[in-house]
Scaffold this active site. Structure first.
Site, PDB file in Angstrom:
ATOM      1  N   ASP A  76      -7.647  -4.839   0.630  1.00 47.92           N
ATOM      2  CA  ASP A  76      -8.281  -3.915  -0.177  1.00 47.92           C
ATOM      3  C   ASP A  76      -9.492  -3.826   0.249  1.00 47.92           C
ATOM      4  OD1 ASP A  76      -9.571  -2.926  -2.235  1.00 47.92           O
ATOM      5  OD2 ASP A  76     -10.584  -4.547  -2.400  1.00 47.92           O
ATOM      6  N   SER A  77      -9.518  -2.471   1.360  1.00 53.37           N
ATOM      7  CA  SER A  77     -11.037  -2.343   2.475  1.00 53.37           C
ATOM      8  C   SER A  77     -11.960  -1.038   2.099  1.00 53.37           C
ATOM      9  CB  SER A  77      -9.852  -1.835   3.473  1.00 53.37           C
ATOM     10  OG  SER A  77      -8.631  -0.863   3.201  1.00 53.37           O
ATOM     11  N   ASP A 116     -13.765   7.718   8.333  1.00 46.30           N
ATOM     12  CA  ASP A 116     -13.712   8.298   9.666  1.00 46.30           C
ATOM     13  C   ASP A 116     -14.799   9.147  10.204  1.00 46.30           C
ATOM     14  OD1 ASP A 116     -11.761   5.932   9.738  1.00 46.30           O
ATOM     15  OD2 ASP A 116     -10.240   6.741   9.955  1.00 46.30           O
ATOM     16  N   ASN A 160      -0.798   3.992   0.872  1.00 48.06           N
ATOM     17  CA  ASN A 160      -1.327   5.192   1.780  1.00 48.06           C
ATOM     18  C   ASN A 160      -0.566   5.480   3.330  1.00 48.06           C
ATOM     19  OD1 ASN A 160      -3.259   5.810   4.024  1.00 48.06           O
ATOM     20  ND2 ASN A 160      -5.424   5.070   2.496  1.00 48.06           N
ATOM     21  N   THR A 194       0.921  -1.058   0.110  1.00 53.53           N
ATOM     22  CA  THR A 194      -0.102  -0.203   0.303  1.00 53.53           C
ATOM     23  C   THR A 194       1.029   1.103  -0.269  1.00 53.53           C
ATOM     24  OG1 THR A 194      -1.823   1.376   1.346  1.00 53.53           O
ATOM     25  CG2 THR A 194      -0.153   0.106   2.743  1.00 53.53           C
ATOM     26  N   HIS A 219     -11.576  -2.942  11.173  1.00 53.13           N
ATOM     27  CA  HIS A 219     -11.806  -3.504  10.428  1.00 53.13           C
ATOM     28  C   HIS A 219      -9.917  -3.925   9.773  1.00 53.13           C
ATOM     29  CE1 HIS A 219     -11.059   0.242   8.920  1.00 53.13           C
ATOM     30  NE2 HIS A 219     -10.978  -0.470   7.833  1.00 53.13           N
ATOM     31  N   ARG A 220      -9.024  -3.008   9.969  1.00 52.81           N
ATOM     32  CA  ARG A 220      -7.764  -3.769   9.724  1.00 52.81           C
ATOM     33  C   ARG A 220      -7.037  -3.662  11.242  1.00 52.81           C
ATOM     34  NH1 ARG A 220      -7.530  -0.301   6.267  1.00 52.81           N
ATOM     35  NH2 ARG A 220      -7.382   1.969   7.780  1.00 52.81           N
ATOM     36  N   GLY A 222     -10.292   9.213   5.280  1.00 61.29           N
ATOM     37  CA  GLY A 222     -11.248   8.531   3.965  1.00 61.29           C
ATOM     38  C   GLY A 222     -12.694   8.912   5.315  1.00 61.29           C
TER      39      GLY A 222
HETATM   40  P1  IMP Z   1      -8.273   1.068  -1.170  1.00 62.64           P
HETATM   41  O1  IMP Z   1      -7.045   1.683  -0.197  1.00 62.64           O
HETATM   42  O2  IMP Z   1      -8.636   0.643  -2.335  1.00 62.64           O
HETATM   43  O3  IMP Z   1      -8.179  -0.233   0.379  1.00 62.64           O
HETATM   44  O4  IMP Z   1      -9.247   1.528  -0.424  1.00 62.64           O
HETATM   45  C1  IMP Z   1      -9.569   1.917   0.354  1.00 62.64           C
HETATM   46  C2  IMP Z   1     -10.632   2.863   0.548  1.00 62.64           C
HETATM   47  O5  IMP Z   1     -11.871   2.789   2.143  1.00 62.64           O
HETATM   48  C3  IMP Z   1     -10.255   4.288   1.450  1.00 62.64           C
HETATM   49  O6  IMP Z   1      -9.217   5.498   0.123  1.00 62.64           O
HETATM   50  C4  IMP Z   1     -11.207   4.607   2.117  1.00 62.64           C
HETATM   51  O7  IMP Z   1     -11.996   5.832   1.493  1.00 62.64           O
HETATM   52  C5  IMP Z   1     -11.815   4.038   2.551  1.00 62.64           C
HETATM   53  N1  IMP Z   1     -11.270   2.971   3.544  1.00 62.64           N
HETATM   54  C6  IMP Z   1     -10.793   1.692   3.806  1.00 62.64           C
HETATM   55  N2  IMP Z   1     -10.202   2.038   5.497  1.00 62.64           N
HETATM   56  C7  IMP Z   1     -10.662   2.535   5.980  1.00 62.64           C
HETATM   57  C8  IMP Z   1     -10.413   3.604   7.548  1.00 62.64           C
HETATM   58  O8  IMP Z   1     -10.293   2.838   8.630  1.00 62.64           O
HETATM   59  N3  IMP Z   1     -10.719   4.296   7.897  1.00 62.64           N
HETATM   60  C9  IMP Z   1     -11.934   5.660   6.440  1.00 62.64           C
HETATM   61  N4  IMP Z   1     -12.206   5.007   5.260  1.00 62.64           N
HETATM   62  C10 IMP Z   1     -11.772   3.639   5.355  1.00 62.64           C
END
Ligand code: IMP
Length: 194
Positions: free
Chosen positions: A70-71, A152, A10, A8, A178-179, A150
């Site tokens: 993936d979340s 939150d 992020n 990742t 979740h993570r 995001g």
């Molecule tokens: P990924 O990077 O493709 O997994 O996208 C995940 C997206 O889900 C992020 O850009 C956020 O918009 C949302 N997301 C995932 N985890 C969180 C979190 O812990 N808090 C808030 N938003 C989250």
């Protein structure tokens, strides 16, 4: 010392993952440490498929175990949206615009139940294994809190009544998110497999 590579870039996720492993013998690397690796595609409509494809994509460029997550946010009243499209729900794709769109689509709805879902795909020479973490809650009607990222500020986790996810400390968020839940299972997995 064993290095774990999380696929990742992020920075918020990397910070959460590093905080989680701070008191362990593992060194955490992410795509922020490998700026030459291009962004992995996420073309699928399930968390599992996207996580595996990200991990396999990054594994081509590195040695050893790669973990990709993936979340996203799954909202019951919106038939599971934004789901795998959480990152790019709005046209702009920023957290602010995503939250505005979600609150607007939820306007007047009384069923506000939702959950954050995180799927880890762990890819090594032996193949792919999955770990899943879920955090139940409700979509707020307004923003609160400055922390996290995001969705939150508009997510009210069931485990901390009266506070949004953005009002939790990093340790509190990691204890119920979740993570965080997927990471707890991953720690157990590591004890058995490394
Ligand atoms: P990924 O990077 O493709 O997994 O996208 C995940 C997206 O889900 C992020 O850009 C956020 O918009 C949302 N997301 C995932 N985890 C969180 C979190 O812990 N808090 C808030 N938003 C989250």
């Amino acid at each position: 010392m064993t290095t774990l590579i999380f696929a990742t870039s992020n920075a918020h996720k990397v910070e959460e993952i590093k905080a989680f492993f701070a008191d362990t013998p593992y060194t955490i690397q992410s795509l922020l440490d490998f700026p030459d690796i291009p962004e992995a595609p996420e073309p699928f409509d399930t968390f599992h498929q996207n996580a595996e494809s990200k991990a396999k994509f990054v594994q081509q460029y590195t040695n050893g175990m790669v973990i990709a997550d993936d979340s996203g946010l799954v909202v019951d009243a919106l038939n599971g949206q934004p789901g795998v499209f959480s990152k790019r729900y709005s046209n702009e794709g920023t957290a602010e615009a995503n939250n505005v769109k979600l609150l607007s689509n939820m306007k007047g709805l009384s069923n506000r139940t939702a959950r954050f879902v995180c799927v880890f795909a762990i890819v090594d020479q032996k193949g792919t294994q999955y770990i899943e973490g879920v955090c139940e809650g409700n979509i707020a009607t307004e923003y609160s809190g400055q922390g996290g990222f995001g969705y939150d500020p508009i997510f009210l986790p069931t485990d901390f009544i009266g506070r949004s996810m953005a009002e939790l400390s990093m340790a509190e968020k990691n204890s119920i998110s979740h993570r965080g839940r997927a990471l707890q299972q991953f720690k157990k997995f590591l004890l058995k497999h490394i």
